[in-house]
Design a protein around this motif. Structure first.
Motif, PDB file in Angstrom:
ATOM      1  N   ASP A 197       0.822  -1.214   0.000  1.00 35.43           N
ATOM      2  CA  ASP A 197       0.000   0.000   0.000  1.00 35.43           C
ATOM      3  C   ASP A 197       0.854   1.260   0.000  1.00 35.43           C
ATOM      4  OD1 ASP A 197      -2.366  -1.427   0.021  1.00 35.43           O
ATOM      5  OD2 ASP A 197      -2.390  -1.588   2.209  1.00 35.43           O
ATOM      6  N   GLN A 198       1.876   1.265   0.812  1.00 36.48           N
ATOM      7  CA  GLN A 198       2.727   2.442   0.938  1.00 36.48           C
ATOM      8  C   GLN A 198       4.116   2.106   0.389  1.00 36.48           C
ATOM      9  OE1 GLN A 198       1.561   5.375   1.980  1.00 36.48           O
ATOM     10  NE2 GLN A 198      -0.463   4.459   2.321  1.00 36.48           N
ATOM     11  N   ILE A 199       4.450   2.686  -0.711  1.00 38.11           N
ATOM     12  CA  ILE A 199       5.748   2.403  -1.320  1.00 38.11           C
ATOM     13  C   ILE A 199       6.226   3.618  -2.082  1.00 38.11           C
ATOM     14  CG2 ILE A 199       4.797   1.461  -3.455  1.00 38.11           C
ATOM     15  CD1 ILE A 199       7.829   0.082  -1.559  1.00 38.11           C
ATOM     16  N   GLY A 200       7.424   4.068  -1.831  1.00 36.82           N
ATOM     17  CA  GLY A 200       8.125   5.141  -2.505  1.00 36.82           C
ATOM     18  C   GLY A 200       7.493   5.795  -3.713  1.00 36.82           C
ATOM     19  N   PRO A 201       8.274   6.018  -4.769  1.00 42.16           N
ATOM     20  CA  PRO A 201       7.793   6.687  -5.996  1.00 42.16           C
ATOM     21  C   PRO A 201       6.881   5.775  -6.816  1.00 42.16           C
ATOM     22  CG  PRO A 201      10.095   6.052  -6.235  1.00 42.16           C
ATOM     23  CD  PRO A 201       9.704   5.692  -4.839  1.00 42.16           C
ATOM     24  N   ARG A 202       5.582   5.895  -6.592  1.00 47.54           N
ATOM     25  CA  ARG A 202       4.613   4.954  -7.155  1.00 47.54           C
ATOM     26  C   ARG A 202       4.588   4.972  -8.680  1.00 47.54           C
ATOM     27  NH1 ARG A 202       2.222   0.801  -4.220  1.00 47.54           N
ATOM     28  NH2 ARG A 202       0.735  -0.170  -5.630  1.00 47.54           N
ATOM     29  N   GLU A 203       4.594   6.155  -9.291  1.00 46.24           N
ATOM     30  CA  GLU A 203       4.506   6.218 -10.754  1.00 46.24           C
ATOM     31  C   GLU A 203       5.776   5.661 -11.392  1.00 46.24           C
ATOM     32  OE1 GLU A 203       3.497   9.250 -14.428  1.00 46.24           O
ATOM     33  OE2 GLU A 203       2.585   9.506 -12.458  1.00 46.24           O
ATOM     34  N   GLU A 204       6.918   5.927 -10.776  1.00 49.48           N
ATOM     35  CA  GLU A 204       8.163   5.374 -11.313  1.00 49.48           C
ATOM     36  C   GLU A 204       8.156   3.854 -11.228  1.00 49.48           C
ATOM     37  OE1 GLU A 204      11.822   7.177 -10.043  1.00 49.48           O
ATOM     38  OE2 GLU A 204      10.815   9.079  -9.654  1.00 49.48           O
ATOM     39  N   LEU A 205       7.612   3.316 -10.155  1.00 50.03           N
ATOM     40  CA  LEU A 205       7.495   1.867 -10.017  1.00 50.03           C
ATOM     41  C   LEU A 205       6.557   1.306 -11.081  1.00 50.03           C
ATOM     42  CD1 LEU A 205       7.981  -0.813  -8.566  1.00 50.03           C
ATOM     43  CD2 LEU A 205       6.156  -0.190  -6.964  1.00 50.03           C
ATOM     44  N   ALA A 206       5.458   2.014 -11.342  1.00 47.11           N
ATOM     45  CA  ALA A 206       4.521   1.572 -12.381  1.00 47.11           C
ATOM     46  C   ALA A 206       5.187   1.561 -13.747  1.00 47.11           C
ATOM     47  CB  ALA A 206       3.296   2.487 -12.394  1.00 47.11           C
ATOM     48  N   LEU A 207       6.036   2.544 -14.019  1.00 45.55           N
ATOM     49  CA  LEU A 207       6.756   2.592 -15.290  1.00 45.55           C
ATOM     50  C   LEU A 207       7.728   1.423 -15.404  1.00 45.55           C
ATOM     51  CD1 LEU A 207       7.439   3.978 -17.930  1.00 45.55           C
ATOM     52  CD2 LEU A 207       9.014   5.484 -16.681  1.00 45.55           C
ATOM     53  N   LEU A 208       8.436   1.127 -14.300  1.00 44.32           N
ATOM     54  CA  LEU A 208       9.353  -0.021 -14.288  1.00 44.32           C
ATOM     55  C   LEU A 208       8.583  -1.308 -14.541  1.00 44.32           C
ATOM     56  CD1 LEU A 208      12.058  -1.455 -13.706  1.00 44.32           C
ATOM     57  CD2 LEU A 208      11.437  -1.380 -11.269  1.00 44.32           C
ATOM     58  N   ALA A 209       7.457  -1.478 -13.847  1.00 43.70           N
ATOM     59  CA  ALA A 209       6.657  -2.689 -14.012  1.00 43.70           C
ATOM     60  C   ALA A 209       6.134  -2.816 -15.438  1.00 43.70           C
ATOM     61  CB  ALA A 209       5.496  -2.688 -13.021  1.00 43.70           C
ATOM     62  N   THR A 210       5.698  -1.699 -16.012  1.00 42.36           N
ATOM     63  CA  THR A 210       5.211  -1.713 -17.393  1.00 42.36           C
ATOM     64  C   THR A 210       6.291  -2.228 -18.342  1.00 42.36           C
ATOM     65  OG1 THR A 210       3.713   0.143 -16.974  1.00 42.36           O
ATOM     66  CG2 THR A 210       4.287  -0.296 -19.264  1.00 42.36           C
ATOM     67  N   SER A 211       7.497  -1.716 -18.196  1.00 38.19           N
ATOM     68  CA  SER A 211       8.604  -2.132 -19.064  1.00 38.19           C
ATOM     69  C   SER A 211       8.990  -3.585 -18.826  1.00 38.19           C
ATOM     70  CB  SER A 211       9.822  -1.230 -18.812  1.00 38.19           C
ATOM     71  OG  SER A 211       9.523   0.118 -19.095  1.00 38.19           O
ATOM     72  N   ALA A 212       9.090  -3.970 -17.540  1.00 36.97           N
ATOM     73  CA  ALA A 212       9.525  -5.334 -17.209  1.00 36.97           C
ATOM     74  C   ALA A 212       8.486  -6.360 -17.636  1.00 36.97           C
ATOM     75  CB  ALA A 212       9.790  -5.435 -15.707  1.00 36.97           C
ATOM     76  N   HIS A 242      -1.511   3.552 -14.577  1.00 38.39           N
ATOM     77  CA  HIS A 242      -1.122   4.505 -13.534  1.00 38.39           C
ATOM     78  C   HIS A 242      -0.176   5.589 -14.063  1.00 38.39           C
ATOM     79  CE1 HIS A 242      -2.925   1.958 -10.441  1.00 38.39           C
ATOM     80  NE2 HIS A 242      -2.360   0.928 -11.031  1.00 38.39           N
ATOM     81  N   LEU A 243       0.131   5.543 -15.363  1.00 42.23           N
ATOM     82  CA  LEU A 243       1.082   6.491 -15.947  1.00 42.23           C
ATOM     83  C   LEU A 243       0.345   7.609 -16.669  1.00 42.23           C
ATOM     84  CD1 LEU A 243       3.627   3.885 -17.353  1.00 42.23           C
ATOM     85  CD2 LEU A 243       3.771   5.154 -15.199  1.00 42.23           C
ATOM     86  N   THR A 244       0.840   8.809 -16.498  1.00 42.59           N
ATOM     87  CA  THR A 244       0.214   9.980 -17.117  1.00 42.59           C
ATOM     88  C   THR A 244       0.326   9.937 -18.632  1.00 42.59           C
ATOM     89  OG1 THR A 244       0.746  11.296 -15.165  1.00 42.59           O
ATOM     90  CG2 THR A 244       0.177  12.496 -17.170  1.00 42.59           C
ATOM     91  N   ASP A 245       1.505   9.585 -19.145  1.00 43.35           N
ATOM     92  CA  ASP A 245       1.732   9.541 -20.591  1.00 43.35           C
ATOM     93  C   ASP A 245       1.159   8.251 -21.153  1.00 43.35           C
ATOM     94  OD1 ASP A 245       2.600   9.632 -23.197  1.00 43.35           O
ATOM     95  OD2 ASP A 245       4.707  10.059 -22.711  1.00 43.35           O
ATOM     96  N   ARG A 246       0.113   8.353 -21.942  1.00 44.03           N
ATOM     97  CA  ARG A 246      -0.565   7.168 -22.476  1.00 44.03           C
ATOM     98  C   ARG A 246       0.255   6.443 -23.534  1.00 44.03           C
ATOM     99  NH1 ARG A 246      -3.697   6.030 -18.635  1.00 44.03           N
ATOM    100  NH2 ARG A 246      -5.084   4.789 -19.954  1.00 44.03           N
TER     101      ARG A 246
END
Length: 448
Positions: A197-212, A242-246
């Motif tokens: 639930d609580q984790i650092g830079p959420r959008e950056e993590l979402a971007l990493l997950a998207t790429s991985a 969760h990313l702003t840039d579609r």
């Protein structure tokens, strides 16, 4: 590898199994349990009976099947530890005998040394075994975050992004299975962190997950694990929400479209994803992704016999390519890549001359090592164009090159295209050049 060598390798595997008091089913369960422990998605949910049949083929003296990279890794992990869980890899150990068996199976000495190094680096801690496939720096980064998720910060995510980019950059130069194993700990770390639930830079993590996840989906497809591939693309699409840039979501969807097409042949399902990709691409910032989305949509339309729709989508793709900038964060798709789509659409429309010219331009530009998989695909499309222009010998010459590229890269789509081209060459079955091609295909792609 001679048959005598292979038989000795099979005997050693059987002796290892029996030495632990295991039946084929016991070893199959142990391998599946190990895959689950290491989060190797392609095997962790496989039926025991399926793995058991594979084990039986390894030990057969009448079968040429040998353990592939994934199974080599699992066997190494399994036999490196005693029944009490202690690490034992010295002379005379089960692990040492396994390495000898793999050598007899024809496993290159470099691969054997790599397995020894990987298991040696795993030490005595079973929790970090999957991480041993990564560089030491990435290992320590992931291990630290797994112990304490609060340590996740911009620097950690950047390191993991770099690892994903490095793995992606090795496509075409390393076996897909090995890249899949190297990416697995990053994927599992993303899954674990996204559940918090609580984790650092959420959008950056979402971007990493998207790429991985997206890359993992591509690798799963290439290793013919389509169920895992679809699940990973679904995960990547969800993370991208969760990313702003579609553009990120559109990038996932264009790849998902092509995997759906080539894994299932379901044009309607692929078209649905392709349409969504074009909508998302126009909501995003990247012209490269917009151009690719239109190009992918054009190919789907062309395959469905919708020539007008395909032409319109291609026109939009070419107009978008003209707007590309050097600082596009999603760079990589350009006029050279678009020529490949244009040529394939022309093939489906029956315009072999236009297909030949555009495909020839595309393949001429795909000369970097990272382009090898795509070059194998375009080479085969160009071969079909030559055939449609009435030159079967030139078609076969190009297919010989495509076979070598595909053998080196393991590209699944190129292999599909080679089968299609060979089917179209049936009227020339009596020609020597076709017999030579069949021998090349068998020796290089089938009989290895």
């Amino acid at each position: 590898m001679t048959m005598a060598d292979r038989d000795l390798g099979a005997l050693l595997l059987r002796q290892l199994r029996e030495g632990r008091g295991w039946s084929w089913a016991d070893l199959a369960r142990a391998l599946r349990d190990t895959a689950r422990q290491l989060a190797i998605a392609s095997l962790m949910n496989r039926q025991v009976a399926s793995i058991q049949r594979t084990v039986a083929r390894w030990e057969s003296t009448s079968d040429r099947t040998t353990p592939g990279d994934r199974y080599q890794f699992l066997l190494a992990h399994l036999y490196a530890r005693t029944a009490t869980g202690d690490l034992a890899i010295g002379p005379g150990s089960d692990f040492d005998i396994l390495m000898d068996a793999l050598r007899h199976f024809g496993t290159p000495s470099q691969r054997v040394r790599q397995l020894v190094e990987l298991v040696s680096r795993s030490g005595r801690s079973s929790s970090d075994d999957l991480l041993m496939l990564l560089s030491a720096g990435t290992q320590s980064t992931i291990a630290a975050v797994q112990r304490d998720p609060s340590k996740l910060d911009h620097e950690v995510i950047n390191r993991l992004h770099k690892s994903v980019a490095e793995i992606n950059g090795r496509i075409g130069a390393a076996p897909f299975v090995r890249l899949q194993l190297q990416l697995a700990p990053v994927v599992e770390s993303c899954r674990h962190l996204l559940e918090l639930d609580q984790i650092g830079p959420r959008e950056e993590l979402a971007l990493l997950a998207t790429s991985a996840y997206s890359l993992a989906g591509r690798l799963a497809f290439e290793t013919r694990d389509d169920e895992a591939a679809m699940a990973l693309y679904t995960g990547a699409t969800k993370a991208a929400e969760h990313l702003t840039d579609r553009s990120h979501r559109a990038a996932v969807q264009t790849s998902h479209t092509m995997v759906t097409l080539h894994a299932t042949g379901n044009l309607e399902a692929a078209r649905t994803i392709a349409r969504e990709a074009t909508v998302e691409a126009h909501r995003g910032s990247s012209y490269a992704i917009r151009a690719r989305a239109h190009a992918v949509h054009a190919e789907i339309c062309a395959r469905a016999g919708q020539a007008d729709e395909a032409a319109a989508a291609l026109d939009r793709a070419w107009k978008t390519v003209e707007q590309l900038t050097v600082d596009d964060p999603h760079g990589g798709f350009n006029a050279d890549r678009l020529n490949g789509f244009d040529g394939l659409c022309a093939l489906h429309a029956g315009n072999a001359s236009h297909a030949h010219d555009t495909l020839n331009r595309s393949v001429a530009a795909l000369r970097l090592s990272k382009d090898a998989v795509q070059r194998g695909i375009v080479n085969t499309d160009l071969a079909l164009a030559r055939l449609r222009l009435g030159d079967p010998a030139a078609c076969v010459a190009l297919l010989h090159e495509a076979v070598d590229i595909t053998a080196a890269t393991g590209g699944r789509v190129a292999a599909q295209r080679i089968r299609l081209a060979r089917h179209n060459l049936r009227p020339w079955r009596a020609e020597d050049f076709l017999s030579e091609l069949d021998d090349h295909i068998h020796d290089t792609l089938i009989g290895r």
